[in-house]
Each structure stands twice: as C-alpha cells, then as structure tokens.
Motif scaffolding. Structure first.
Motif, PDB file in Angstrom:
ATOM      1  N   THR A 141      42.947  49.653  51.776  1.00  0.00           N
ATOM      2  CA  THR A 141      42.576  50.294  50.519  1.00  0.00           C
ATOM      3  C   THR A 141      41.350  51.163  50.760  1.00  0.00           C
ATOM      4  O   THR A 141      40.476  50.819  51.556  1.00  0.00           O
ATOM      5  CB  THR A 141      42.267  49.257  49.419  1.00  0.00           C
ATOM      6  N   VAL A 163      34.958  46.639  41.057  1.00  0.00           N
ATOM      7  CA  VAL A 163      35.985  46.651  42.110  1.00  0.00           C
ATOM      8  C   VAL A 163      37.193  47.401  41.569  1.00  0.00           C
ATOM      9  O   VAL A 163      37.334  47.568  40.355  1.00  0.00           O
ATOM     10  CB  VAL A 163      36.409  45.229  42.559  1.00  0.00           C
ATOM     11  N   SER A 164      38.058  47.830  42.490  1.00  0.00           N
ATOM     12  CA  SER A 164      39.247  48.573  42.067  1.00  0.00           C
ATOM     13  C   SER A 164      40.244  47.627  41.390  1.00  0.00           C
ATOM     14  O   SER A 164      40.066  46.408  41.399  1.00  0.00           O
ATOM     15  CB  SER A 164      39.879  49.259  43.271  1.00  0.00           C
ATOM     16  N   ALA A 165      41.289  48.202  40.836  1.00  0.00           N
ATOM     17  CA  ALA A 165      42.316  47.414  40.140  1.00  0.00           C
ATOM     18  C   ALA A 165      42.957  46.419  41.104  1.00  0.00           C
ATOM     19  O   ALA A 165      43.111  46.698  42.296  1.00  0.00           O
ATOM     20  CB  ALA A 165      43.367  48.351  39.568  1.00  0.00           C
ATOM     21  N   TYR A 166      43.307  45.258  40.592  1.00  0.00           N
ATOM     22  CA  TYR A 166      43.959  44.247  41.416  1.00  0.00           C
ATOM     23  C   TYR A 166      45.438  44.599  41.569  1.00  0.00           C
ATOM     24  O   TYR A 166      46.109  44.890  40.578  1.00  0.00           O
ATOM     25  CB  TYR A 166      43.794  42.863  40.780  1.00  0.00           C
ATOM     26  N   PRO A 167      45.942  44.597  42.801  1.00  0.00           N
ATOM     27  CA  PRO A 167      47.339  45.014  43.014  1.00  0.00           C
ATOM     28  C   PRO A 167      48.349  43.999  42.471  1.00  0.00           C
ATOM     29  O   PRO A 167      48.121  42.799  42.555  1.00  0.00           O
ATOM     30  CB  PRO A 167      47.437  45.112  44.535  1.00  0.00           C
ATOM     31  N   VAL A 168      49.428  44.516  41.918  1.00  0.00           N
ATOM     32  CA  VAL A 168      50.515  43.659  41.426  1.00  0.00           C
ATOM     33  C   VAL A 168      51.806  44.057  42.144  1.00  0.00           C
ATOM     34  O   VAL A 168      52.515  44.948  41.694  1.00  0.00           O
ATOM     35  CB  VAL A 168      50.672  43.789  39.897  1.00  0.00           C
ATOM     36  N   PRO A 169      52.083  43.437  43.302  1.00  0.00           N
ATOM     37  CA  PRO A 169      53.305  43.788  44.035  1.00  0.00           C
ATOM     38  C   PRO A 169      54.569  43.415  43.262  1.00  0.00           C
ATOM     39  O   PRO A 169      55.630  43.960  43.515  1.00  0.00           O
ATOM     40  CB  PRO A 169      53.205  42.974  45.331  1.00  0.00           C
ATOM     41  N   GLY A 170      54.451  42.469  42.337  1.00  0.00           N
ATOM     42  CA  GLY A 170      55.620  42.092  41.538  1.00  0.00           C
ATOM     43  C   GLY A 170      56.527  41.130  42.274  1.00  0.00           C
ATOM     44  O   GLY A 170      56.219  40.674  43.373  1.00  0.00           O
ATOM     45  N   SER A 222      52.573  37.421  35.741  1.00  0.00           N
ATOM     46  CA  SER A 222      53.672  38.193  36.318  1.00  0.00           C
ATOM     47  C   SER A 222      54.807  37.254  36.736  1.00  0.00           C
ATOM     48  O   SER A 222      54.606  36.043  36.886  1.00  0.00           O
ATOM     49  CB  SER A 222      53.170  39.000  37.511  1.00  0.00           C
ATOM     50  N   VAL A 238      48.412  40.290  51.205  1.00  0.00           N
ATOM     51  CA  VAL A 238      48.083  41.297  50.200  1.00  0.00           C
ATOM     52  C   VAL A 238      46.622  41.696  50.400  1.00  0.00           C
ATOM     53  O   VAL A 238      45.790  40.875  50.807  1.00  0.00           O
ATOM     54  CB  VAL A 238      48.331  40.747  48.768  1.00  0.00           C
ATOM     55  N   GLU A 247      43.421  42.701  48.618  1.00  0.00           N
ATOM     56  CA  GLU A 247      42.738  42.700  47.322  1.00  0.00           C
ATOM     57  C   GLU A 247      41.315  43.227  47.520  1.00  0.00           C
ATOM     58  O   GLU A 247      40.785  43.179  48.630  1.00  0.00           O
ATOM     59  CB  GLU A 247      42.677  41.273  46.765  1.00  0.00           C
ATOM     60  N   PRO A 248      40.674  43.711  46.454  1.00  0.00           N
ATOM     61  CA  PRO A 248      39.317  44.250  46.595  1.00  0.00           C
ATOM     62  C   PRO A 248      38.349  43.250  47.234  1.00  0.00           C
ATOM     63  O   PRO A 248      38.362  42.069  46.882  1.00  0.00           O
ATOM     64  CB  PRO A 248      38.895  44.524  45.142  1.00  0.00           C
ATOM     65  N   ASP A 292      49.964  37.385  41.768  1.00  0.00           N
ATOM     66  CA  ASP A 292      49.197  38.625  41.663  1.00  0.00           C
ATOM     67  C   ASP A 292      48.471  38.780  40.328  1.00  0.00           C
ATOM     68  O   ASP A 292      47.430  39.406  40.244  1.00  0.00           O
ATOM     69  CB  ASP A 292      50.115  39.835  41.926  1.00  0.00           C
ATOM     70  N   ARG A 293      49.042  38.214  39.245  1.00  0.00           N
ATOM     71  CA  ARG A 293      48.411  38.349  37.927  1.00  0.00           C
ATOM     72  C   ARG A 293      48.704  37.128  37.092  1.00  0.00           C
ATOM     73  O   ARG A 293      49.841  36.974  36.667  1.00  0.00           O
ATOM     74  CB  ARG A 293      48.943  39.617  37.234  1.00  0.00           C
ATOM     75  N   ASN A 303      36.835  43.337  36.364  1.00  0.00           N
ATOM     76  CA  ASN A 303      36.789  44.356  37.424  1.00  0.00           C
ATOM     77  C   ASN A 303      35.382  44.932  37.502  1.00  0.00           C
ATOM     78  O   ASN A 303      34.958  45.419  38.544  1.00  0.00           O
ATOM     79  CB  ASN A 303      37.762  45.501  37.142  1.00  0.00           C
ATOM     80  N   MET A 316      33.736  39.745  43.657  1.00  0.00           N
ATOM     81  CA  MET A 316      34.175  39.704  42.253  1.00  0.00           C
ATOM     82  C   MET A 316      35.215  38.595  42.066  1.00  0.00           C
ATOM     83  O   MET A 316      35.152  37.829  41.102  1.00  0.00           O
ATOM     84  CB  MET A 316      34.766  41.060  41.865  1.00  0.00           C
TER      85      MET A 316
END
Lengths: 136, 432
Positions: A42, A55-62, A83, B65, B67-68, B78-79, B111, B246
């Motif tokens: 990133t 921090v940047s958006a957290y990724p959601v690979p799905g 998700s 993955v 992540e920041p 992921d969420r 964030n 964070m």
C-alpha cells in the motif's frame, strides 16, 4: 594399458556428464505461473504535522458466498454489521447451529431481520455451510 | 524404493540413452520434458476453511492481507477487522507492533483520531470527573512500563472438537509487548471513587450499527473495583516504545496484565465508575466460561442448561515450539536449536520441557531472559534427531504456581481457554 586408462577416463567423463545433466534438471530452474500483485504494497498516505492521526481505509477483500436462494439476503442484511466473510470463515456447522446464530443476530444483537427473510437466510446457510453440503 | 526414487532412475536411464545416442543436447531435451511432466514440488494454496475436524495448522488458514501500519497478516475477517500473527513472528520475546494480531468487535473503528479533541474521560460515580489530554497523561502522571502478553480469549478456537462458531483462530491471536503508560489506580485516585462504587467500566472509540443498549452498538467491559488486578492495570500510550498502531488501539489502550485481551479496551476513551453491576451483553452473555476446572464442559451438559458460567479472566499456562515449524526437513545427525515461547497469566513460567516420546519422558529446555511475570518467556534447546524418519516433539510449560500445562483438550461453547500441550512433527531426512 594406455588404452584402458583412456577408456576408463572416457567412461568417467560420460558418467559425470550424465550425472551433471540429471542433477541440473532436477535441482534448478522450476518456476510456476502466479498472479502479479496478488498482495500489493500500500502507498504511504500524506502525513501533515497537525493533530490528526490517520490511517487509510481498511481493505475489504470480501468473500465468495455460494450462489443460491438467499445469498442476496445474506449480503444485504448481514452486511449491515459485518461482511459475509463471517460466514465463509466458519467451519462446517450443524444446521441447528446456523439457526441459533441467525436467531442470535436478531435477539441479542437487534438485527431486526423480517421473519420470512430470517427463515430464508437460515435455509441458505443450512443448504451450503454444513458438514453435509459445504464445498471447498 | 519410493515412487520418487523410481521415477528418478527412469529419468537417469533416459538421460544415459541421450548421451549415448548423440550427445548432451538431445539428453537435455528428453530430460527436461521428462522433468516437466513430473514436477517434484507441487505448489498449491492452503485450504480455504477447516473442519469439521480440528484445524491441523499452527495458524488459521485465511489469506494474507495488507492493512494500514501492518505487515501482511492472516485475514480472519475484514469488517470488523480480525487479523492473525503468523507463527514466525514469535521467535522473539516481544512481538513487533506491525505484526501484532488485531481483533475488533464492531465495524465502527477509528481511521482518524484528532488529538486536539481527544480526551480520556474518567466519569460516573466519582467526586471529580476528569478529561485528560494525551500531553496531560504523559506529563502529569509518572510513566510505568510493564511487559505483558495480550491473548484473545478465543485463541486456538479452531482446535476445539466439536468445532464452535466464532473467529476461527489458529495460535496467532496473541502477542507480547512492553507497555508504557499511566497506572489506572493513579487516575482513579485523582477522580476520587465514591465509596458505594462496585465496578469500573471501559469504553473505547469503536461502535456498531446495532440499536442503543445492545452489544452490537457498544463494546463495554468492566472489572470489580476490589479486583487486585486493578493495581497492575496500565493505560498505555506506548507499545514497544512506539505509539500504538491504530488497529491496536491508538492513542491509548488498557493493559490488564495476566488477563485475556477482552478487557484490554482499545482506543480507550471512557473510564466509568459504576455503583451497580455491569449487565451489558459483553459482560452478562459473552466472554463467559463454565465455572468448572479449566472451563471445560461438553455440548450435552451445555444444552441441558447444567453449566453455570463466570466471566473469563486469566490466561492458563501455554507453550509453543516456534522453530522448527515443519516447513522443511532436517538432515539426520544435525544439531539444531529448538526455539519457542511460553507464558502464563498466573505468574512467571519457570519450566519448559520437551518430549520426543509422546510425553513419557521430558527434557528441560533453557529459559530466555525474564522480562517479568506476564511476558512471553523464550526457551531454547539443542536437539539432534537420532534417526531419519518422522519425529513428534511435544512442549509443555509449568508456571510459578506449579500449574503444569495439561495434555487434555478443552471444550466450551465460546471456544475459550485452549491450552493443551502443542505437538509438532519434524521430518528428519537421510543426510548421506
């Protein structure tokens, strides 16, 4: 005598070449095709010396939910709080456990999914994510 | 002769033919087509889920993955975000921040934190409610440092039989850090806890989409004011000498030494003194264990409603072999160093032992530096495989209370408290 030495020498050379060729091919140079950038780095985000720590958006690979009746409802309703990877991460679970999980979302977490949709979601999970029917 | 050996000699014959009938070029051509047809190393991705049996892997099976502020970690979800630390990051006593595991409960996680506005509130049943900025925390209170293991209650949940729903962690939902911050008791003293108070509740910046008053809206945890663990709690603004990532709870998180991570509230912003017991979902319903030895029960008793539960608390003693990890062979006769970690929430680990005969005999390992009772303790042992073949190494730890890591599994509905002795198969190859 000289002929014998020469013959032994040639045989040895031949053997060494055979050995070298065999080992060279088995030991080196195996590659396989792979997806380029399957896990990209990133980029750094712009940092300014103010009081914001960001921090940047957290990724959601799905997640790939199995196609079937009820998938759309899972994607819509369950996705409010989490998700669909919360489904695919689970081990194959008994049908009764899936029913209890969905009911927990309504009762303990207040998901307020309409009754017929709740039943549809339960049936979908029971049709694809139990020991009897889960596919890799 | 194994299958691999046979195909090897077949190829050898092929090559010899090639050399005899016209030279190396033909041989190489024949050889490489033969090789391509029987590639010896098959590469394939790990399975996408495990079960209904136990997860056979050390870690969980998710993809990596990015992540920041993190190196690639193993994705559980992921969420909200749940990430597991890969095994090799446990070679050292302190887990790097960028590799430290992550577990949030609700999807609304920060964030951005604006330190101009952010204040740590100490409120509720107190005489002088406080709102402290980060500089006030850092300057007005004496900083203290303490090494402590943070382990998720559900670490190793994927080992349970039968499997239970929840985050399917392997062993990597744990980490050790040097935490620096302010004593919780010092904050409570300044705020002046009223005499009829019972508990202190912790709330961070995370919130969810659920209705107010439910567990899907706020994640709240509480500890009894009389609990001696409160004397050891730290409100930490440094993790291994760095600001917290964070995802690990910037700007401050609660550190509850020896206790499971459920109490270590991330992005801690409200410390609330209560004069009645906290009955919110995360105390009354979730994170509870059977009130039985080791928190062990079975699905039948659970279903029959026979099981009384209590809130989860301390980390039972555990130990891990980190290397060798089974990814490569060890040549017979080679003297290698087994490396691992051990910890207990009941006091320091003072013995780690290794068995290579299924637990009949145990050999003591050497313990690494002592970073305090709540830290990971590294251990090492020099080991030589006596013979070629498959060896299984088992590791167990004993803490200063004399509690020996058991060799029996645990089962409870939440998938908590797994601490059975770990085993690792080591393949020792012929060395000549």
């Amino acid at each position: 005598m000289k002929k014998r030495v020469l013959a032994i020498f040639l045989v040895m050379c031949g053997l060494m070449m055979v050995v070298a060729v065999v080992f060279a091919d088995l030991k080196k140079g195996y590659y396989r095709p792979a997806e380029l950038g399957s896990l990209r780095q990133t980029a750094l985000i712009e940092l300014s010396p103010d009081s914001n720590y960001q921090v940047s958006a957290y990724p959601v690979p799905g997640a790939d939910l199995v196609p079937g009746d009820g998938r759309q409802e899972v994607q819509t309703y369950c996705n409010t709080c989490h998700s669909p990877i919360y489904v695919t991460m689970q081990p194959p679970l008994p049908a009764a456990t899936w029913e209890a999980e969905v009911n927990k979302m309504n009762k303990a977490y207040g998901a307020a999914i309409p009754e017929d949709t709740t039943q549809k979601i339960i049936r979908y999970l029971q049709a694809h994510y139990t020991v009897e029917n889960r596919t890799p | 002769m194994s299958v691999a050996d046979r195909s090897f000699s077949r190829r050898g014959i092929f090559k010899a033919l090639g050399v005899m009938t016209g030279g190396i070029t033909l041989g190489r051509w024949l050889g490489s087509s033969a090789v391509a047809a029987q590639e010896p190393v098959q590469t394939k991705a790990i399975e996408t889920f495990t079960g209904p049996g136990a997860n056979p892997h050390w870690n969980s099976v998710g993809p990596y993955v990015a992540e920041p502020q993190k190196v690639p970690l193993i994705l559980l979800t992921d969420r909200p975000v749940q990430l597991e630390t890969p095994r090799h990051y446990f070679r050292t006593a302190f887990t790097p921040n960028e590799a430290f595991y992550v577990r949030w409960h609700l999807e609304g996680i920060p964030n951005t934190v604006d330190l101009k506005d952010w204040k740590l509130q100490i409120e509720g049943n107190v005489n002088n409610p406080l709102a402290l900025s980060l500089p006030e925390l850092m300057q007005k209170f004496k900083p203290v440092s303490l090494a402590a293991v943070n382990q998720c209650s559900g670490n190793s949940r994927s080992r349970l039989q039968p499997r239970v729903p929840g985050g399917q962690w392997g062993n990597g939902a744990m980490g050790n850090a040097m935490w620096t911050g302010v004593r919780l008791r010092a904050l409570l003293e300044v705020a002046g806890v009223k005499s009829d108070s019972l508990q202190v509740q912790f709330q961070g910046l995370e919130n969810g989409q659920g209705p107010k008053g439910l567990g899907s809206n706020l994640f709240l945890k509480s500890l009894d004011l009389g609990n001696p663990v409160l004397d050891e709690c730290i409100v930490a603004y440094l993790m291994n000498g760095e600001p917290l990532p964070m995802l690990n709870g910037f700007p401050v998180r609660l550190v509850v030494p020896g206790y499971f991570a459920t109490y270590w509230t991330k992005s801690l912003t409200w410390i609330r003194v209560l004069n009645s017991p906290d009955e919110n979902f995360w105390m009354k319903t979730a994170y509870r264990i059977p009130d039985t030895p080791r928190g062990n029960t079975n699905p039948e008793d659970m279903k029959a409603g026979k099981v009384k539960t209590v809130p989860i608390e301390r980390l039972p003693v555990r130990s891990f072999l980190i290397w060798p990890d089974g990814t490569s062979k060890i040549p017979a006769g080679m003297n290698i160093r087994l490396q691992g970690i051990a910890f207990s929430g009941f006091g320091r680990v003072n013995r780690v032992e290794v068995s290579e005969d299924g637990g009949k005999t145990w050999l003591p390992a050497e313990l690494g530096e002592d970073h305090g009772p709540y830290s990971f303790r590294t251990w090492g042992m020099s080991w030589t495989a006596k013979s070629q073949g498959r060896h299984t190494l088992a590791v167990r730890a004993t803490d200063e209370k004399g509690i020996v890591q058991p060799d029996e599994p645990v089962w409870n509905a939440g998938g908590y408290l797994w601490n059975m002795i770990e085993r690792q198969e080591i393949v020792v190859g012929k060395a000549s």
